[in-house]
Design a protein around this motif. Structure first.
Motif, PDB file in Angstrom:
ATOM      1  N   ASN A 673      26.444  29.997  28.372  1.00  0.00           N
ATOM      2  CA  ASN A 673      27.362  31.430  28.699  1.00  0.00           C
ATOM      3  C   ASN A 673      28.997  30.854  29.030  1.00  0.00           C
ATOM      4  O   ASN A 673      29.246  30.302  29.867  1.00  0.00           O
ATOM      5  CB  ASN A 673      27.181  32.539  29.688  1.00  0.00           C
ATOM      6  N   VAL A 674      29.845  31.311  28.172  1.00  0.00           N
ATOM      7  CA  VAL A 674      31.265  30.837  28.486  1.00  0.00           C
ATOM      8  C   VAL A 674      31.821  32.110  29.130  1.00  0.00           C
ATOM      9  O   VAL A 674      31.916  33.361  28.491  1.00  0.00           O
ATOM     10  CB  VAL A 674      31.957  30.292  27.381  1.00  0.00           C
ATOM     11  N   GLU A 675      32.635  31.917  30.325  1.00  0.00           N
ATOM     12  CA  GLU A 675      33.415  32.967  31.014  1.00  0.00           C
ATOM     13  C   GLU A 675      34.755  33.143  30.536  1.00  0.00           C
ATOM     14  O   GLU A 675      35.303  32.048  31.097  1.00  0.00           O
ATOM     15  CB  GLU A 675      32.939  32.797  32.434  1.00  0.00           C
ATOM     16  N   PHE A 676      35.225  34.234  30.210  1.00  0.00           N
ATOM     17  CA  PHE A 676      36.849  34.534  30.130  1.00  0.00           C
ATOM     18  C   PHE A 676      37.177  35.445  31.014  1.00  0.00           C
ATOM     19  O   PHE A 676      36.621  36.401  31.438  1.00  0.00           O
ATOM     20  CB  PHE A 676      37.047  35.302  28.773  1.00  0.00           C
ATOM     21  N   ILE A 677      38.329  35.053  31.858  1.00  0.00           N
ATOM     22  CA  ILE A 677      38.821  35.833  32.980  1.00  0.00           C
ATOM     23  C   ILE A 677      40.079  36.384  32.523  1.00  0.00           C
ATOM     24  O   ILE A 677      41.083  35.559  31.986  1.00  0.00           O
ATOM     25  CB  ILE A 677      38.900  35.005  34.227  1.00  0.00           C
ATOM     26  N   PHE A 678      40.562  37.661  32.869  1.00  0.00           N
ATOM     27  CA  PHE A 678      41.757  38.100  32.650  1.00  0.00           C
ATOM     28  C   PHE A 678      42.272  38.704  33.962  1.00  0.00           C
ATOM     29  O   PHE A 678      41.629  39.595  34.487  1.00  0.00           O
ATOM     30  CB  PHE A 678      41.558  39.316  31.533  1.00  0.00           C
ATOM     31  N   ARG A 679      43.504  38.428  34.438  1.00  0.00           N
ATOM     32  CA  ARG A 679      44.033  38.864  35.596  1.00  0.00           C
ATOM     33  C   ARG A 679      45.666  39.308  35.278  1.00  0.00           C
ATOM     34  O   ARG A 679      46.574  38.779  34.840  1.00  0.00           O
ATOM     35  CB  ARG A 679      44.562  37.608  36.600  1.00  0.00           C
ATOM     36  N   SER A 680      45.398  40.819  35.516  1.00  0.00           N
ATOM     37  CA  SER A 680      46.714  41.473  34.942  1.00  0.00           C
ATOM     38  C   SER A 680      47.635  41.326  35.986  1.00  0.00           C
ATOM     39  O   SER A 680      47.441  41.316  37.232  1.00  0.00           O
ATOM     40  CB  SER A 680      46.355  43.159  35.081  1.00  0.00           C
ATOM     41  N   GLN A 681      48.977  41.276  35.471  1.00  0.00           N
ATOM     42  CA  GLN A 681      50.225  41.181  36.511  1.00  0.00           C
ATOM     43  C   GLN A 681      51.119  42.368  36.261  1.00  0.00           C
ATOM     44  O   GLN A 681      51.591  42.976  37.275  1.00  0.00           O
ATOM     45  CB  GLN A 681      51.054  39.809  35.629  1.00  0.00           C
ATOM     46  N   LEU A 682      51.389  42.705  35.096  1.00  0.00           N
ATOM     47  CA  LEU A 682      52.256  43.951  35.077  1.00  0.00           C
ATOM     48  C   LEU A 682      51.862  44.840  33.770  1.00  0.00           C
ATOM     49  O   LEU A 682      50.879  44.494  33.202  1.00  0.00           O
ATOM     50  CB  LEU A 682      53.847  43.310  34.372  1.00  0.00           C
ATOM     51  N   ASP A 683      52.492  45.850  33.737  1.00  0.00           N
ATOM     52  CA  ASP A 683      51.994  46.895  32.631  1.00  0.00           C
ATOM     53  C   ASP A 683      52.429  46.259  31.379  1.00  0.00           C
ATOM     54  O   ASP A 683      53.527  46.461  30.824  1.00  0.00           O
ATOM     55  CB  ASP A 683      52.539  48.077  32.821  1.00  0.00           C
TER      56      ASP A 683
END
Length: 756
Positions: A673-683
């Protein structure tokens, strides 16, 4: 005189008081007194010593023991001998020579006629007389010559008489009767001698003028007839010219003055007797096929004792007839068969006359007749059955048919297929039979002695076994006749090649091995019953060593086929499928060899082709997973990275996205399984591409989508998200807030520096 004396030694040396004996040798060549003086010369002395030699030379004495040589009466030509002795009555050797003066005919022979007789010795002498003619010898003497004494110092008279006896033949006529020319006949005659003296006879040579008529001879050309005896002679006779003859044969008695004995040779000379065993004086062959040898035989028998030379000639119109031997020899009592052959070159009547001449004999004449039947158009080969065997479909099959006109008249030759002939008789509404073979040209005029080449052609587009019949006819002077019928047999077959239907190549990636061209050998065999010519069309990335090939029936060829795996540049595991096209010359049939290039690269499979985080609240984090599998047979090494964008955007994205694990490896059959991560910063809305690089394999790209907003409430959030204006206004406020913060920070830093 002095040269007759020899002194030994003639020179020398004497010591004081010494003496020496000198040997004196005298070799005289005369008779009588002699007196010779010699001087001995002494060196250092002017006085010589004289030596006188004198004497008397005496000759030898001799005697004969006979007063005369008396031969008496002797026959002519026979040798007779008389003997006497010559004695040397002296004390010295005697050199002698005996001879008979005036012996011009060399009738006498003396043995020995000369020699050296030692002192007091004697020599017996034989004197042989062979008379050469009849005569009385009264003036002949044997004389003696003695060397150093003189010529004819003594003589002996010779008394003799030579006679030739009378001889008579047993007959004066030899009748040979009828004789065959050139054949030898023999008769015997006898010579009688009634006297007391033997006789010598000889045959007188035949004169040249009579030798052309006949030849005669006796077994003994010359011989002896004893006293009161007989001599038998065999007389041979050979006739040379036909007719009666009377030739004289002469025998001479040597030494006789009488005329030669004459014997008449009488004969009637005839040629050989030949009879012919054939009842008629004509030979009729009747009706016979043209261009066919037909024979009749007659027997010739030689009934004579001599060979019979014969010759045969044909008179008049001889075309069509011949004899086995136009000349020859029949041996005595031999029978030969004379073959008369008829070979007619037209369907008309033929006549001729045959004359048999027997040399030096009679002549035979025969009338010859024959009537020709049939056609004079012939083929150089048997055309009754024409078998083509197995032949390919869709190709015109042909064969030359050569016909020759061996006749005397021009002829029109026509060919027709039996099916075509039947079709012409069928009603128009009925189905016609398919005609596969025809002859070209269908009709032709052939002049006498010339040939015409016809071509038989046929074709079938479908495989089948076929039999057809061609009919050939000839037209001569408005009369048509059937020449022959040709039965045609053929099997039209598909083109049959034995070749592999599939050729596969398998290539597997290895990091230490570069791309290399792969090779295989394939065998192609012609299993048809006829030769095949074809072209091989091979598409890239496959290739064959030869393209144009011709194979005889049963012949095979081995070819090399190659595959270039480097042609697959996408590095994705898969198969390259092509076909080798086999295109036959002058034939529409096509065959194919399937080609497969099976290549295995390090590859991965994913359960999703993109990553969509959706919309999340600012300063929050979301994780998505994609299943990555190695479904191949090769271990896979991989590494993730993001596609490069503009720097500012890249910085933001680098702060926003991440993937775990960033690199690794998967064994065949393994899943991760490959894990993709998204960290939001601004709108903001975010998008990027995640790239997965496989060592030795392809590069996989995954689009990534994400969005972040301020959290208000669910319905307000929805409204805010949908209202672009408010969103832009929010961005301006945020920008103003950030700029204000930076300004305040900068002013504070400046005040502090001034205070210091």
């Amino acid at each position: 005189m002095e040269s007759r004396f020899i002194f030994e030694p003639s020179t020398g040396k004497l010591n004081v008081g010494e003496e020496r004996h000198i040997l004196v040798t005298f070799q005289p060549d005369f008779l009588g007194d002699f007196n010779v003086q010699f001087d001995w010369c002494i060196e250092t002395s002017s006085v010589s010593l004289p030596l006188t030699i004198r004497g008397v030379l005496l000759g030898p004495t001799f005697a004969f023991d006979e007063e005369e040589l008396n031969y008496g009466i002797i026959p002519f030509g026979f040798p007779y001998h008389q003997f006497f002795s010559l004695r040397n009555t002296s004390q010295i050797p005697m050199d002698y020579h005996l001879r008979i003066p005036n012996d011009d005919s060399s009738e006498f022979t003396i043995e020995p006629s000369s020699g050296t007789l030692p002192p007091t010795q004697k020599q017996q002498i034989r004197v042989t007389l062979r008379p050469q003619k009849s005569q009385i010898y009264t003036d002949k003497n044997l004389v003696l010559d003695v060397e150093c004494v003189g010529k004819e110092v003594k003589s002996i008279p010779i008394v003799a008489e030579s006679r030739a006896p009378e001889v008579h033949p047993s007959t004066n006529l030899i009748d040979f009767g009828y004789v065959f020319i050139q054949h030898k006949y023999e008769r015997t005659i006898t010579l009688h001698n009634n006297t007391d003296l033997p006789a010598i006879y000889e045959l007188i040579n035949q004169d040249d003028s009579s030798r052309s008529t006949a030849l005669y001879d006796v077994d003994e050309f010359e011989g002896r007839v004893d006293a009161y005896g007989d001599k038998s002679l065999t007389v041979s006779f050979v006739g040379k010219r036909l007719g009666g003859t009377n030739l004289p044969l002469y025998i001479r008695i040597k030494g006789s003055s009488a005329p030669p004995l004459e014997i008449s040779l009488v004969a009637i000379i005839t040629g050989p007797t030949v009879s012919i065993d054939y009842a008629k004086d004509s030979i009729n062959f009747g009706r016979i096929p043209v261009l066919t040898h037909t024979e009749r035989k007659i027997k010739l028998h030689n009934e004579s004792l001599i060979p019979a030379n014969y010759s045969v000639s044909l008179k008049g119109k001889t075309n069509g007839f011949s004899v086995s031997q136009d000349q020859g020899i029949i041996l005595p009592n031999q029978t030969i068969n004379l073959a008369i052959s008829a070979f007619l070159d037209d369907a008309v009547a033929f006549e001729s006359k045959m004359v048999i001449d027997v040399l030096e004999s009679k002549q035979f004449i025969f009338q010859i007749k024959a009537q020709g039947e049939g056609t004079t158009i012939v083929s150089l080969e048997d055309l009754s059955f024409i078998s083509f065997g197995s032949c390919p479909t869709n190709q015109t099959i042909s064969r030359e048919l050569i016909l020759q006109n061996k006749g005397r008249r021009p002829q029109i030759v026509t060919w027709i297929n039996d099916k075509e002939k039947k079709n012409k008789k069928q009603p128009a509404k009925e189905a016609m039979e398919t005609v596969y073979f025809k002859v070209y040209p269908e009709s032709a005029r052939i002049e006498p002695g010339l040939t015409q080449v016809f071509v038989l052609k046929g074709i079938s587009h479908n495989p089948l076994k076929l039999e057809e019949k061609m009919i050939c006819s000839a037209l001569v002077d408005k009369y048509s006749s059937l020449l022959f019928e040709s039965q045609i047999s053929i099997s039209f077959d598909k083109l049959l090649l034995d070749f592999p239907k599939l050729v596969s190549f398998y290539w597997k990636y290895h990091h230490e091995i570069s791309f290399e061209v792969m090779k295989q050998m394939v065998t192609i065999k012609n299993v048809s019953a006829f030769p095949l010519e074809f072209v091989l069309v091979t598409p890239y990335p496959f290739k064959m060593t030869e393209s144009e090939i011709k194979l005889e029936s049963g012949e095979l060829i081995q070819l090399e086929i190659t595959f270039d795996p480097s042609s697959k540049s996408d590095s994705i595991t898969g198969k390259i499928q092509k076909r080798v096209a086999i295109l036959y010359k002058d034939h529409p049939q096509k065959d194919f060899i399937n080609l497969i290039g099976d290549l295995s690269f390090p590859n991965l499979s994913f359960d999703s082709q993109k990553v969509n985080f959706g919309c999340i609240v600012n300063h929050s984090e979301k994780r998505n997973f994609i299943k990555m599998s190695n479904d191949g047979i090769i271990p896979v090494s991989y590494e993730w990275h993001f596609e490069n964008r503009e720097e500012e955007l890249e910085q933001i994205e680098n702060l926003s996205f991440d993937v775990l694990p960033i690199r690794g490896s998967l064994a065949p059959g393994q899943t991760e399984n490959v894990e993709f991560i998204f960290r939001s910063q601004l709108d903001m809305k975010f998008s990027s591409i995640a790239l997965c690089n496989v060592s030795g394999g392809p590069e996989y790209d995954f689009p990534i989508f994400a969005e972040s907003v301020i959290f208000i409430s669910n319905w307000k959030r929805l409204w805010l998200i949908s209202d672009k204006f408010l969103l832009e206004l929010l961005h301006v406020v945020i920008w103003f807030y950030l700029m204000l913060g930076e300004f305040l920070s900068s002013s504070t830093l400046t005040s502090q520096q001034s205070t210091q």
